[in-house]
Every structure is written in structure tokens, then in C-alpha cells.
Scaffold this motif. Structure first.
Motif, PDB file in Angstrom:
ATOM      1  N   THR A  77      54.476 108.735 -18.706  1.00 24.16           N
ATOM      2  CA  THR A  77      55.810 109.335 -18.784  1.00 24.16           C
ATOM      3  C   THR A  77      56.758 108.684 -17.785  1.00 24.16           C
ATOM      4  O   THR A  77      57.936 108.462 -18.071  1.00 24.16           O
ATOM      5  N   LEU A  87      60.895 113.564 -22.814  1.00 22.21           N
ATOM      6  CA  LEU A  87      60.564 114.772 -22.067  1.00 22.21           C
ATOM      7  C   LEU A  87      59.744 114.386 -20.845  1.00 22.21           C
ATOM      8  O   LEU A  87      58.897 113.482 -20.908  1.00 22.21           O
ATOM      9  N   SER A  89      57.465 115.733 -17.174  1.00 18.32           N
ATOM     10  CA  SER A  89      56.311 116.604 -16.915  1.00 18.32           C
ATOM     11  C   SER A  89      56.707 118.060 -16.707  1.00 18.32           C
ATOM     12  O   SER A  89      55.929 118.967 -17.019  1.00 18.32           O
ATOM     13  N   ILE A  92      57.060 119.348 -20.203  1.00 20.29           N
ATOM     14  CA  ILE A  92      55.799 119.182 -20.927  1.00 20.29           C
ATOM     15  C   ILE A  92      54.786 120.240 -20.508  1.00 20.29           C
ATOM     16  O   ILE A  92      54.045 120.786 -21.343  1.00 20.29           O
ATOM     17  N   SER A  93      54.734 120.556 -19.228  1.00 23.44           N
ATOM     18  CA  SER A  93      53.737 121.508 -18.747  1.00 23.44           C
ATOM     19  C   SER A  93      53.944 122.891 -19.350  1.00 23.44           C
ATOM     20  O   SER A  93      52.980 123.552 -19.759  1.00 23.44           O
ATOM     21  N   THR A  96      52.983 122.851 -23.277  1.00 21.87           N
ATOM     22  CA  THR A  96      51.553 122.928 -23.588  1.00 21.87           C
ATOM     23  C   THR A  96      50.996 124.314 -23.285  1.00 21.87           C
ATOM     24  O   THR A  96      50.085 124.785 -23.986  1.00 21.87           O
ATOM     25  N   GLU A 109      54.293 117.483 -34.611  1.00 22.41           N
ATOM     26  CA  GLU A 109      55.394 117.124 -33.720  1.00 22.41           C
ATOM     27  C   GLU A 109      56.445 116.318 -34.472  1.00 22.41           C
ATOM     28  O   GLU A 109      56.118 115.467 -35.293  1.00 22.41           O
ATOM     29  N   SER A 116      56.284 110.202 -25.040  1.00 19.30           N
ATOM     30  CA  SER A 116      55.961 110.836 -23.762  1.00 19.30           C
ATOM     31  C   SER A 116      55.186 112.134 -23.979  1.00 19.30           C
ATOM     32  O   SER A 116      54.081 112.309 -23.454  1.00 19.30           O
ATOM     33  N   LEU A 117      55.743 113.048 -24.760  1.00 18.35           N
ATOM     34  CA  LEU A 117      55.048 114.299 -25.047  1.00 18.35           C
ATOM     35  C   LEU A 117      53.800 114.064 -25.880  1.00 18.35           C
ATOM     36  O   LEU A 117      52.781 114.738 -25.692  1.00 18.35           O
ATOM     37  N   ALA A 120      50.645 113.527 -23.877  1.00 17.89           N
ATOM     38  CA  ALA A 120      50.183 114.753 -23.227  1.00 17.89           C
ATOM     39  C   ALA A 120      49.528 115.697 -24.232  1.00 17.89           C
ATOM     40  O   ALA A 120      48.502 116.327 -23.939  1.00 17.89           O
TER      41      ALA A 120
END
Length: 306
Positions: A77, A87, A89, A92-93, A96, A109, A116-117, A120
Motif C-alpha cells: 500500500t 485506500l 491502512s 482498510i483495517s 476488513t 470488490e 491496495s485493498l 489486504a
């Protein structure tokens, strides 16, 4: 090398992260006979990288050194080539977690963008889950397929080049979660509902403008989604630094010193709050917000298929 399976040694064809410092790193594809230029000199892949352990300290031709790191979604990322806005972190965190993803989950998606996403999500659902990602732009879709193949995760992801608002995700009633990052997510809510499993699937839509959020929420209500909730994640970073403040005059200095329990006979002890009593100031560590902080990125709207 795989983004979901850790390898000890660097091999020909791997993607590695060249770490020069916390604010300076970049990805490199390891190839026999290739060299990489850095400000500390040349890195020769054949002798300096291939066969070495990830995390090794590599000395460059000018005498400087770098670390070679195993790639992770977080490092990717920070270093990926930007084909679109991505996106980070922080968002993203929460995505998820709120989508309740775990190993074995099936995720849809749109759009893939710079991936990036996607990386993850793939790590989260591995080794038995799968990501179905849709990208409207043909060249971006082809580049995403190439990167997933190079990163050893192509068996965990299916990339489709089509308009999700018109043609959907290409799957029905199997997804545990759907993520939308497109200009008009309200046009894809019906297809998202069709892709989700019969009951309890989760959906998330990322939009930078509140007007997009309003139309998306109305569409979610129309299609029977419940628990509609919009969040905005703001990251606030602090600098830790030493500051000096004047000591207030509280009366009898001798009594104050004795009550604090500090040795006033040796005020020069480092770290002592009484170190600067003679100057009338005291030094201590404090957290100070940055003067310039990255603000709004986008709104995250979550809902559940009832």
C-alpha cells in the motif's frame, strides 16, 4: 514469494521492498543479472539479493546500506504504483473488521483500481477464501492480473473487466461481503444484493462526497438492507518533543521541594523535574499534533442483507 505465504530467502522473480528509511522505500522485482540504483549506490541482484534472507542488511556500491524486506499488503500500500487513488491502512483495517472477513470468506470488490485493498482482502480470506474483483478499465484490469500473478496470489482472486453497474459481479448468492469503490455505488446495490449469500451478507461502500452517501443509503433501504451505518475514519498523528514551562510560584519553595521528594541538592540530574528550578522552568515530554494533518479521505457506509 507470495503475499500470503512467507518465504525465508530471496529468489529470482520475487517482488521485494528496498528499505532506505521510514520515509524512503520502494519495490523491486528481483531478476538475475539486473542492478538497482539507490542513493547509496548500486544493488546487484545476482550477488546482493538472490539467496539472501529477507530482512538482510545489504551494502551498496558506495558503502551505504539498505534492508531488503518481504512484501506485505501494508508495505505494498505504501509503495505500489498508483493507477488510481487508493485506500490506506486506516480505512482498510476498519473495512476488513466491519465486513467480518476471515479465512474462507468469499468477497466481491469493485473497482480494483491499484489493488491496495485487494491485497489486504486476499490475505484476510486466504488460504481457502476467494476475491472476485471487477474493474471497468481494461488496462487496469490487465495490470491487476499481472501483479496478482507475480505476487503468487492468482489462485485466490478472479479479475473481471466489465461495468459492475450494468453487468454485476458475475456471481450469485455466494459472497459473504461486497465492497464498492465506484463513482455511483447506488447503481450497483441491486447487483451487490444478488452476489451476496441468501442471508446476513455485509456490504460496504466507500465514497468521498456526502451526496454519494445519501443516494447510496436510499438505494440500500430500497433493496431491503438493514443496519445501515456510515463512518468517517480520521487519523491524528502526534509528535513527541521536549517542551519547557515556567514553574508557577506556589509559595514556599523549600516546602514544595521537600514534598515532591526530589533531591534539591543535585538539581542537575538528567530527567529530574527539578533540573531547571534555578532557571524557573521545567522540561518534560509532550505530544503535539502535527501542524498539517491529512484530513478527510472518504465515508464508509456499511449495511447487512436481511
Amino acid at each position: 514469494m507470495s503475499f500470503v505465504e512467507y518465504g525465508d530467502t530471496i529468489k529470482d522473480g520475487d517482488t521485494a521492498i528496498v528499505f532506505l528509511g521510514h520515509e524512503s522505500m520502494f519495490p523491486v522485482k528481483v531478476q538475475h543479472g539486473t542492478v538497482t540504483q539507490t542513493k547509496y549506490g548500486v544493488i546487484r541482484h545476482s550477488t546482493d539479493l538472490i539467496g539472501k534472507k529477507y530482512g538482510s542488511k545489504v551494502t551498496c556500491s558506495k558503502g551505504g546500506w539498505v534492508f531488503i524486506l518481504h512484501p506485505t499488503p501494508e508495505l505494498w500500500t505504501m509503495n505500489l504504483p498508483h493507477r488510481t487513488q487508493i485506500l490506506y491502512s486506516t480505512d482498510i483495517s476498519i473495512i476488513t473488521m466491519m465486513l467480518e472477513l476471515k479465512p474462507g470468506s468469499i468477497v466481491c470488490e469493485s473497482g480494483t483500481g491499484s489493488g491496495s485493498l485487494s491485497h489486504a482482502l486476499i490475505r484476510t480470506v486466504a488460504p481457502t477464501g476467494h476475491l472476485y474483483t471487477v474493474e471497468f478499465h481494461q488496462q487496469r484490469a490487465e495490470k491487476a492480473r499481472e501483479e496478482f500473478r507475480e505476487h503468487g496470489v492468482e489462485h485466490l482472486v478472479t479479475v473481471t473487466n466489465q461495468d459492475v453497474c450494468k453487468n454485476g459481479f458475475g456471481v450469485s448468492n455466494i459472497a459473504d461481503a461486497v465492497f464498492l469503490d465506484i463513482p455511483s455505488p447506488w447503481e450497483a446495490i441491486g447487483h451487490a444484493k444478488s452476489a451476496l449469500k441468501a442471508e446476513g451478507g455485509r456490504i460496504c461502500s466507500f465514497s468521498p462526497c456526502i451526496e454519494q452517501v445519501q443516494r447510496t443509503c436510499l438505494a440500500m433501504e430500497e433493496y431491503g438492507f438493514t443496519e445501515i451505518n456510515t463512518l468517517e475514519i480520521l487519523l491524528r498523528v502526534y509528535n513527541v518533543r521536549t517542551i519547557s514551562l515556567q514553574i508557577p510560584d506556589l509559595g514556599k519553595a523549600a516546602e514544595d521541594n521537600s514534598s515532591t521528594g526530589f533531591d534539591s541538592s543535585n538539581p542537575s540530574l538528567p530527567g529530574s523535574p527539578c533540573a531547571n528550578l534555578q532557571q524557573g522552568t521545567v522540561q518534560f515530554k509532550s505530544g503535539v499534533p502535527l501542524r498539517e494533518v491529512v484530513g478527510h479521505t472518504g465515508y464508509l457506509t456499511f449495511a447487512t442483507k436481511s
